[in-house]
Design an enzyme around this catalytic site. Structure first.
Site, mmCIF file in Angstrom:
data_model
loop_
_atom_site.group_PDB
_atom_site.id
_atom_site.type_symbol
_atom_site.label_atom_id
_atom_site.label_comp_id
_atom_site.label_asym_id
_atom_site.label_seq_id
_atom_site.Cartn_x
_atom_site.Cartn_y
_atom_site.Cartn_z
ATOM 1 C CG HIS A 152 -1.960 0.984 1.175
ATOM 2 N ND1 HIS A 152 -2.366 1.216 0.143
ATOM 3 C CD2 HIS A 152 -2.808 1.471 1.851
ATOM 4 C CE1 HIS A 152 -3.727 2.409 0.601
ATOM 5 N NE2 HIS A 152 -3.923 2.465 1.305
ATOM 6 C CG HIS B 114 -3.462 1.207 -8.687
ATOM 7 N ND1 HIS B 114 -5.005 1.114 -8.446
ATOM 8 C CD2 HIS B 114 -2.915 1.827 -7.929
ATOM 9 C CE1 HIS B 114 -5.615 1.811 -7.520
ATOM 10 N NE2 HIS B 114 -3.994 2.346 -7.134
ATOM 11 C CG ASP C 221 3.553 4.373 -3.721
ATOM 12 O OD1 ASP C 221 3.447 5.745 -3.483
ATOM 13 O OD2 ASP C 221 2.151 3.340 -4.452
HETATM 14 C C1 LIG Z 1 -0.934 -3.117 -6.579
HETATM 15 C C2 LIG Z 1 -0.302 -4.365 -6.934
HETATM 16 C C3 LIG Z 1 -0.654 -4.921 -5.492
HETATM 17 C C4 LIG Z 1 -2.350 -4.822 -7.026
HETATM 18 O O1 LIG Z 1 -1.894 -5.661 -7.322
HETATM 19 P P1 LIG Z 1 -3.607 -6.977 -7.688
HETATM 20 O O2 LIG Z 1 -4.429 -5.712 -8.401
HETATM 21 O O3 LIG Z 1 -3.907 -8.247 -6.816
HETATM 22 O O4 LIG Z 1 -2.946 -7.768 -9.297
HETATM 23 P P2 LIG Z 1 -2.301 -9.187 -9.366
HETATM 24 O O5 LIG Z 1 -1.688 -9.206 -7.944
HETATM 25 O O6 LIG Z 1 -3.370 -10.632 -9.389
HETATM 26 O O7 LIG Z 1 -1.454 -9.265 -10.093
HETATM 27 C C5 LIG Z 1 -2.182 -9.202 -11.910
HETATM 28 C C6 LIG Z 1 -0.903 -10.157 -12.901
HETATM 29 O O8 LIG Z 1 -0.275 -8.984 -13.182
HETATM 30 C C7 LIG Z 1 1.540 -9.596 -12.344
HETATM 31 N N1 LIG Z 1 2.137 -8.334 -11.457
HETATM 32 C C8 LIG Z 1 0.845 -7.207 -10.826
HETATM 33 N N2 LIG Z 1 1.808 -6.058 -10.091
HETATM 34 C C9 LIG Z 1 3.175 -6.896 -10.675
HETATM 35 C C10 LIG Z 1 4.627 -5.824 -10.377
HETATM 36 N N3 LIG Z 1 4.332 -4.684 -10.110
HETATM 37 N N4 LIG Z 1 5.701 -7.131 -11.186
HETATM 38 C C11 LIG Z 1 5.139 -7.741 -11.857
HETATM 39 N N5 LIG Z 1 4.198 -8.266 -12.282
HETATM 40 C C12 LIG Z 1 3.016 -8.196 -11.804
HETATM 41 C C13 LIG Z 1 1.148 -10.953 -11.177
HETATM 42 O O9 LIG Z 1 2.686 -11.260 -11.229
HETATM 43 C C14 LIG Z 1 0.331 -11.286 -12.001
HETATM 44 O O10 LIG Z 1 0.524 -12.333 -12.958
HETATM 45 P P3 LIG Z 1 0.067 -13.787 -13.161
HETATM 46 O O11 LIG Z 1 -1.143 -13.625 -14.029
HETATM 47 O O12 LIG Z 1 0.619 -13.915 -14.633
HETATM 48 O O13 LIG Z 1 -0.269 -14.074 -12.276
HETATM 49 C C15 LIG Z 1 0.557 -5.288 -7.254
HETATM 50 O O14 LIG Z 1 0.799 -4.375 -8.928
HETATM 51 C C16 LIG Z 1 2.094 -5.425 -6.894
HETATM 52 O O15 LIG Z 1 2.262 -5.509 -6.400
HETATM 53 N N6 LIG Z 1 2.460 -3.717 -7.056
HETATM 54 C C17 LIG Z 1 4.188 -3.338 -7.021
HETATM 55 C C18 LIG Z 1 3.488 -2.658 -5.494
HETATM 56 C C19 LIG Z 1 3.206 -1.403 -5.537
HETATM 57 O O16 LIG Z 1 3.496 -0.178 -6.275
HETATM 58 N N7 LIG Z 1 1.992 -0.913 -4.857
HETATM 59 C C20 LIG Z 1 1.507 0.510 -5.416
HETATM 60 C C21 LIG Z 1 0.519 0.760 -5.156
HETATM 61 S S1 LIG Z 1 -0.433 1.839 -5.584
#
Ligand SMILES: CC(C)(COP(=O)(O)OP(=O)(O)OC[C@H]1O[C@@H](n2cnc3c(N)ncnc32)[C@H](O)[C@@H]1OP(=O)(O)O)[C@@H](O)C(=O)NCCC(=O)NCCS
Length: 435
Positions: free
Chosen positions: A268, A307, A363
């Site tokens: 987050h 996101h 971020d």
């Molecule tokens: C923000 C976040 C938690 C959202 O997660 P989510 O909606 O639950 O999405 P998921 O984790 O289901 O990801 C969907 C797919 O994209 C991939 N993915 C998502 N974010 C990714 C990232 N930052 N880098 C690489 N792969 C990523 C996942 O591995 C998944 O791939 P798959 O379908 O092959 O398994 C996630 O994108 C993330 O961890 N980002 C990095 C942390 C970040 O920047 N957070 C700030 C948010 S404002």
């Protein structure tokens, strides 16, 4: 004429039910009517992580994640970031409309005159170790204010509520600055009422022996815009925490401490700190392809990318990229910016990221700007918590005024054992010996 209803057939009983569809939703409680017998509890909806659950109606923030749109009370974030101050936007988020000149003057006066912390706050702060992370210091100090303002428990009194809202918005920068000074061993700096919200924050962080602190106007404005961009983001993890804790009619100081605790996690508000660590680890442009390959093979994530809601450019990321240029014009070149730009360029041309709709989020560049302004990565989440306090409080207030809301209490699907018998310790010992 298509009707706005949903008809479902329960194949267990062959019975058919029709439910109204309103605003693209059906009511989860309607499903409780679907039963196999009179003593059946009724159907529940299983939605881990609330991926498809609207928990409230809200007038505050609109997001269209597919189109990359963010609006506070109907105003596009781009216009607010370009034309308003943070306290003007705070007023908008809390009260629904932009203030006129008189209202704004009064609001700024009120916030400015609540920035001083009760002297006991210094004592809470002194209890922390010299190397404590500023986020737990902020969380604990805000929670401790519930003991200073016990009248805040009266959450149904609108006048009392407004006083606590002003106190919280005014005091968050003071606590944040105190936690920063504590980690350096510097004396705390008292607020200066002649300065704007962000200038005063910078004063409390960085004033040393000079009689009056003069903030660099480009950096103060950059911080102001970053605060505007972070002020609210509808039902995210910390805001939902605020609403859930608030639904128990808990003191707003404890609610904000709980919301800030949710914000502290790396998925987050902690992500911008992780972005800086990632850029440090990459070290040079030549290392980027290997780093991206590792991410694609499932070893780590590209921090600051992706996101839950935005499946297009995060509109805040676009605005932040512009601010980065202004800030670096003042603070000088940062080689990490080159790495970030190249990382973004390569990722946005790579099918792994584009097919999953992974774009830079708020971020990705904010950490670089904070670092250039002079903040250590440990302070980044604290910088997010200060403006987000406005959003948390607006959502808390809306929840308390919403007649549909009650204490939040999800259901579960119980998967553990049932009706076991407690056996005496000696029998348990024998059973363990036999294993
Ligand atoms: C923000 C976040 C938690 C959202 O997660 P989510 O909606 O639950 O999405 P998921 O984790 O289901 O990801 C969907 C797919 O994209 C991939 N993915 C998502 N974010 C990714 C990232 N930052 N880098 C690489 N792969 C990523 C996942 O591995 C998944 O791939 P798959 O379908 O092959 O398994 C996630 O994108 C993330 O961890 N980002 C990095 C942390 C970040 O920047 N957070 C700030 C948010 S404002």
């Amino acid at each position: 004429m298509p009707s706005s209803t949903l008809t479902v057939t329960d194949n267990r009983t062959d019975r058919t039910y029709t439910f109204p569809i309103e605003d693209g939703t059906v009511r989860a409680m309607d499903f409780r009517r679907i039963k196999t017998s009179d003593d059946d509890f009724g159907l529940m909806l299983h939605d881990p992580a609330f991926m498809n659950t609207a928990s409230c109606r809200s007038d505050i923030t609109f997001i269209d994640g597919d189109r990359g749109i963010l609006e506070y009370r109907g105003y596009p974030i781009e216009q607010l970031a370009e034309q308003c101050t943070f306290l003007e936007v705070a007023y908008l988020i809390l009260f629904g409309d932009l203030p006129n000149a008189r209202e704004l003057d009064h609001w700024v006066y009120e916030i400015t005159h609540h920035t001083m912390l009760h002297e006991t706050a210094k004592k809470f702060m002194e209890g922390f170790r010299y190397d404590a992370h500023p986020m737990p210091m902020l969380v604990s100090s805000v929670a401790a204010l519930a003991s200073v303002y016990p009248e805040a428990d009266n959450v149904h009194d609108a006048t009392n509520r407004l006083l606590q809202i002003k106190r919280l918005i005014a005091k968050m920068p003071s606590i944040a600055a105190m936690s920063y000074r504590h980690s350096l061993g510097f004396p705390y700096v008292y607020p200066d009422n002649d300065l704007s919200y962000t200038e005063n924050f910078m004063n409390m962080l960085w004033r040393m022996v000079e009689p009056k602190y003069a903030a660099n106007p480009v950096l103060a404005r950059a911080l102001e815009v970053l605060f505007i961009l972070h002020a609210d983001h509808e039902q995210n993890c910390s805001t939902s925490t605020m609403r859930v804790v608030g639904s128990a009619l808990t003191s707003p100081y404890l609610c904000v401490a709980s919301a800030a605790s949710a914000l502290a996690g790396p998925l987050h508000g902690g992500a911008n700190e992780e972005v800086i660590r990632m850029l440090d680890e990459i070290d040079s442009i030549a290392d980027i392809p290997a780093y991206i390959q590792n991410v694609k093979e499932g070893r780590g994530r590209l921090m600051g990318f992706g996101h839950r809601v935005y499946k297009n450019f995060d509109p805040r990321a676009k605005l932040i990229k512009k601010i980065a240029q202004d800030v670096f014009g003042v603070t000088g070149h940062n080689p990490k910016l080159e790495i970030a730009l190249e990382l973004e360029r390569i990722a946005l041309r790579d099918d792994y990221f584009t097919s999953r709709k992974l774009y830079p989020n708020v971020d990705f560049y904010s950490g670089l700007i904070y670092q250039a302004i002079g903040f250590k990565p440990e302070m980044f989440t604290v910088l997010f918590a200060i403006p987000r306090t406005v959003g948390w409080l607006a959502q808390w207030q809306e929840m308390l005024d919403d007649e549909e809301q009650k204490i939040a209490r999800p259901r579960q699907i119980y998967t553990g054992p049932r009706s076991r018998r407690v056996v005496p310790m000696a029998e348990r010992e024998l059973a363990a010996a036999a294993r």
